[in-house]
Motif scaffolding. Structure first.
Motif, PDB file in Angstrom:
ATOM      1  N   THR A  45       0.737  -1.197  -0.002  1.00 11.28           N
ATOM      2  CA  THR A  45      -0.037  -0.054  -0.048  1.00 11.28           C
ATOM      3  C   THR A  45       0.853   0.975   0.054  1.00 11.28           C
ATOM      4  O   THR A  45       1.778   1.387   0.805  1.00 11.28           O
ATOM      5  N   ALA A  46       0.477   2.108  -0.808  1.00 11.01           N
ATOM      6  CA  ALA A  46       1.057   3.495  -1.149  1.00 11.01           C
ATOM      7  C   ALA A  46       0.153   4.667  -0.488  1.00 11.01           C
ATOM      8  O   ALA A  46      -0.846   4.782  -1.385  1.00 11.01           O
ATOM      9  N   ALA A  47       0.314   5.021   0.539  1.00  5.55           N
ATOM     10  CA  ALA A  47      -0.587   6.233   0.893  1.00  5.55           C
ATOM     11  C   ALA A  47       0.117   7.477   0.563  1.00  5.55           C
ATOM     12  O   ALA A  47       1.202   7.846   1.195  1.00  5.55           O
ATOM     13  N   VAL A  48      -0.345   8.492  -0.012  1.00  6.92           N
ATOM     14  CA  VAL A  48       0.046   9.631  -0.570  1.00  6.92           C
ATOM     15  C   VAL A  48      -0.868  10.806   0.380  1.00  6.92           C
ATOM     16  O   VAL A  48      -1.918  10.797  -0.029  1.00  6.92           O
ATOM     17  N   ASN A  49      -0.270  11.590   0.860  1.00  8.00           N
ATOM     18  CA  ASN A  49      -1.151  12.827   1.830  1.00  8.00           C
ATOM     19  C   ASN A  49      -1.032  14.070   0.659  1.00  8.00           C
ATOM     20  O   ASN A  49      -0.766  14.011  -0.422  1.00  8.00           O
ATOM     21  N   ALA A  50      -1.809  15.042   1.347  1.00 10.42           N
ATOM     22  CA  ALA A  50      -1.929  16.226   0.537  1.00 10.42           C
ATOM     23  C   ALA A  50      -0.721  16.981   0.067  1.00 10.42           C
ATOM     24  O   ALA A  50      -0.760  17.792  -0.924  1.00 10.42           O
ATOM     25  N   ALA A  87      -4.894  -3.153   3.152  1.00  6.30           N
ATOM     26  CA  ALA A  87      -5.373  -2.393   4.156  1.00  6.30           C
ATOM     27  C   ALA A  87      -4.825  -2.686   5.672  1.00  6.30           C
ATOM     28  O   ALA A  87      -4.329  -2.203   6.236  1.00  6.30           O
ATOM     29  N   ARG A  88      -4.972  -4.154   5.782  1.00 10.01           N
ATOM     30  CA  ARG A  88      -4.433  -4.654   7.008  1.00 10.01           C
ATOM     31  C   ARG A  88      -3.014  -4.465   7.333  1.00 10.01           C
ATOM     32  O   ARG A  88      -2.593  -4.042   8.470  1.00 10.01           O
ATOM     33  N   GLU A  89      -2.156  -4.852   6.090  1.00  6.52           N
ATOM     34  CA  GLU A  89      -0.770  -4.742   6.279  1.00  6.52           C
ATOM     35  C   GLU A  89      -0.413  -3.299   6.553  1.00  6.52           C
ATOM     36  O   GLU A  89       0.586  -3.041   7.442  1.00  6.52           O
ATOM     37  N   MET A  90      -1.081  -2.341   5.842  1.00  4.41           N
ATOM     38  CA  MET A  90      -0.707  -0.888   6.139  1.00  4.41           C
ATOM     39  C   MET A  90      -0.875  -0.497   7.607  1.00  4.41           C
ATOM     40  O   MET A  90      -0.190   0.146   8.206  1.00  4.41           O
ATOM     41  N   LEU A  91      -1.937  -0.915   8.179  1.00  8.65           N
ATOM     42  CA  LEU A  91      -2.562  -0.567   9.402  1.00  8.65           C
ATOM     43  C   LEU A  91      -1.278  -1.250  10.566  1.00  8.65           C
ATOM     44  O   LEU A  91      -0.956  -0.623  11.379  1.00  8.65           O
ATOM     45  N   GLU A  92      -1.126  -2.426  10.209  1.00 12.68           N
ATOM     46  CA  GLU A  92      -0.458  -3.225  11.344  1.00 12.68           C
ATOM     47  C   GLU A  92       1.203  -2.720  11.276  1.00 12.68           C
ATOM     48  O   GLU A  92       1.647  -2.651  12.318  1.00 12.68           O
ATOM     49  N   ALA A  98      -5.258   3.584   5.761  1.00  7.20           N
ATOM     50  CA  ALA A  98      -5.144   4.553   4.459  1.00  7.20           C
ATOM     51  C   ALA A  98      -6.501   4.597   4.092  1.00  7.20           C
ATOM     52  O   ALA A  98      -7.654   3.933   4.557  1.00  7.20           O
ATOM     53  N   GLY A  99      -6.803   5.696   3.198  1.00  5.49           N
ATOM     54  CA  GLY A  99      -8.118   6.150   2.525  1.00  5.49           C
ATOM     55  C   GLY A  99      -8.749   5.004   1.772  1.00  5.49           C
ATOM     56  O   GLY A  99      -7.879   4.113   1.660  1.00  5.49           O
ATOM     57  N   ASP A 115       6.324 -17.672  -9.089  1.00  6.85           N
ATOM     58  CA  ASP A 115       5.124 -17.386  -9.454  1.00  6.85           C
ATOM     59  C   ASP A 115       4.428 -16.303  -8.682  1.00  6.85           C
ATOM     60  O   ASP A 115       3.049 -15.723  -9.017  1.00  6.85           O
ATOM     61  N   VAL A 116       4.830 -15.534  -7.627  1.00  9.54           N
ATOM     62  CA  VAL A 116       4.441 -14.671  -6.961  1.00  9.54           C
ATOM     63  C   VAL A 116       3.891 -13.622  -7.556  1.00  9.54           C
ATOM     64  O   VAL A 116       4.597 -13.029  -8.458  1.00  9.54           O
ATOM     65  N   LEU A 117       2.808 -12.997  -7.040  1.00 16.37           N
ATOM     66  CA  LEU A 117       2.137 -11.752  -7.677  1.00 16.37           C
ATOM     67  C   LEU A 117       2.201 -10.765  -6.544  1.00 16.37           C
ATOM     68  O   LEU A 117       1.574 -11.026  -5.433  1.00 16.37           O
ATOM     69  N   CYS A 118       2.443  -9.443  -6.985  1.00 14.18           N
ATOM     70  CA  CYS A 118       2.658  -8.537  -5.798  1.00 14.18           C
ATOM     71  C   CYS A 118       1.567  -7.159  -6.437  1.00 14.18           C
ATOM     72  O   CYS A 118       1.808  -6.662  -7.558  1.00 14.18           O
ATOM     73  N   HIS A 119       0.518  -7.247  -5.754  1.00 12.95           N
ATOM     74  CA  HIS A 119      -0.596  -6.337  -6.081  1.00 12.95           C
ATOM     75  C   HIS A 119      -0.225  -5.036  -5.013  1.00 12.95           C
ATOM     76  O   HIS A 119      -0.150  -4.875  -3.861  1.00 12.95           O
ATOM     77  N   VAL A 120      -0.354  -3.964  -5.953  1.00 16.05           N
ATOM     78  CA  VAL A 120      -0.040  -2.702  -5.212  1.00 16.05           C
ATOM     79  C   VAL A 120      -1.150  -1.862  -5.310  1.00 16.05           C
ATOM     80  O   VAL A 120      -2.033  -1.543  -6.313  1.00 16.05           O
ATOM     81  N   TYR A 121      -1.433  -1.099  -4.139  1.00 21.61           N
ATOM     82  CA  TYR A 121      -2.580  -0.138  -4.041  1.00 21.61           C
ATOM     83  C   TYR A 121      -2.059   1.157  -3.607  1.00 21.61           C
ATOM     84  O   TYR A 121      -1.309   1.135  -3.113  1.00 21.61           O
ATOM     85  N   TRP A 122      -2.981   2.143  -3.971  1.00 33.27           N
ATOM     86  CA  TRP A 122      -2.685   3.297  -3.479  1.00 33.27           C
ATOM     87  C   TRP A 122      -3.860   3.958  -3.027  1.00 33.27           C
ATOM     88  O   TRP A 122      -4.870   3.699  -3.437  1.00 33.27           O
ATOM     89  N   ALA A 123      -3.786   5.034  -2.128  1.00 33.10           N
ATOM     90  CA  ALA A 123      -4.969   5.861  -1.423  1.00 33.10           C
ATOM     91  C   ALA A 123      -4.316   7.355  -1.118  1.00 33.10           C
ATOM     92  O   ALA A 123      -3.229   7.441  -1.023  1.00 33.10           O
ATOM     93  N   ASP A 124      -5.389   8.181  -1.449  1.00 38.36           N
ATOM     94  CA  ASP A 124      -5.091   9.343  -0.780  1.00 38.36           C
ATOM     95  C   ASP A 124      -5.348   9.787   0.327  1.00 38.36           C
ATOM     96  O   ASP A 124      -6.400   9.712   0.622  1.00 38.36           O
ATOM     97  N   GLY A 125      -4.107   9.693   1.060  1.00 35.39           N
ATOM     98  CA  GLY A 125      -4.088   9.933   2.652  1.00 35.39           C
ATOM     99  C   GLY A 125      -4.481   8.863   3.473  1.00 35.39           C
ATOM    100  O   GLY A 125      -4.600   7.735   2.981  1.00 35.39           O
ATOM    101  N   ALA A 126      -4.247   8.982   4.851  1.00 33.16           N
ATOM    102  CA  ALA A 126      -4.429   8.072   5.704  1.00 33.16           C
ATOM    103  C   ALA A 126      -4.616   8.842   6.969  1.00 33.16           C
ATOM    104  O   ALA A 126      -4.461   9.975   7.247  1.00 33.16           O
ATOM    105  N   GLU A 127      -5.078   8.098   7.913  1.00 30.46           N
ATOM    106  CA  GLU A 127      -5.508   8.498   9.182  1.00 30.46           C
ATOM    107  C   GLU A 127      -4.539   7.664  10.354  1.00 30.46           C
ATOM    108  O   GLU A 127      -4.554   6.457  10.265  1.00 30.46           O
ATOM    109  N   TYR A 128      -4.178   8.445  11.144  1.00 33.44           N
ATOM    110  CA  TYR A 128      -3.141   7.975  12.230  1.00 33.44           C
ATOM    111  C   TYR A 128      -4.260   7.318  13.346  1.00 33.44           C
ATOM    112  O   TYR A 128      -5.163   7.958  13.776  1.00 33.44           O
TER     113      TYR A 128
END
Length: 176
Positions: A45-50, A87-92, A98-99, A115-128
């Motif tokens: 997960t890539a969370a990007v802030n303002a 989402a879980r890994e980001m929080l843990e 993440a948003g 054969d591993v697949l790496c799935h990348v997600y991104w979000a605008d912002g995150a909350e502590y």
């Protein structure tokens, strides 16, 4: 030229991966034994802030003996969707939630061996939310400017191929 996998047998197995030996037929008819690592998918997960900063982990990788910045990541658990794992890994690993997550890309980081697949997600912002549950995974967590990413990759501060691919794409998408 297509290589044909004529069958595999397991030589080692644990809950995270299996090492198989494959009987491979080459285009010219010759055969070779080829090791194949079968792995569970994982998510980043890539969370990007303002401020156009991304939340990264500074961590040590004992296998290579190196330190570097990485995105939070982990395997997809049984019965869990890829986006739920992201989402879980980001929080843990960071203590930040993440948003709404959007799929950025899927890569095959070592397709000549695994054969591993790496799935990348991104979000605008995150909350502590709280201190990370898995704080042992990294030495620290910081918001880093996406503008610095290319120089950090060139300088070796970001070495993980999955993180490099994700951040370079985000850098390109969010430039300007």
């Amino acid at each position: 030229m297509e290589w044909k996998n004529l069958g595999e047998r397991a030589v080692y197995e644990n809950p995270w991966f299996r090492v198989n030996l494959a009987d491979v037929e080459l285009p010219d008819g010759r055969h070779l034994d080829h090791f194949v690592i079968r792995q569970r998918a994982f998510a980043l997960t890539a969370a990007v802030n303002a401020k156009n900063e991304v939340l990264l982990l500074w961590r040590h990788r004992f296998i290579t003996g190196t330190w570097g910045w990485e995105l939070p990541a982990g395997v997809v658990d049984e019965g869990e969707s890829v986006v739920e794992a992201a989402a879980r890994e980001m929080l843990e690993e960071t203590g930040w939630r993440a948003g709404p997550l959007r799929h950025l890309m899927t890569v095959e980081p070592a397709n000549g061996l695994s054969d591993v697949l790496c799935h990348v997600y991104w979000a605008d912002g995150a909350e502590y939310v709280s201190h990370p549950v898995d704080d042992f995974e990294s030495d620290r967590r910081e918001w880093v400017s996406l503008e610095r990413v290319p120089e950090m990759v060139r300088g070796g501060a970001i070495r993980s191929a999955n993180t490099v691919a994700a951040l370079m794409l985000l850098h390109h998408m969010r430039k300007g």
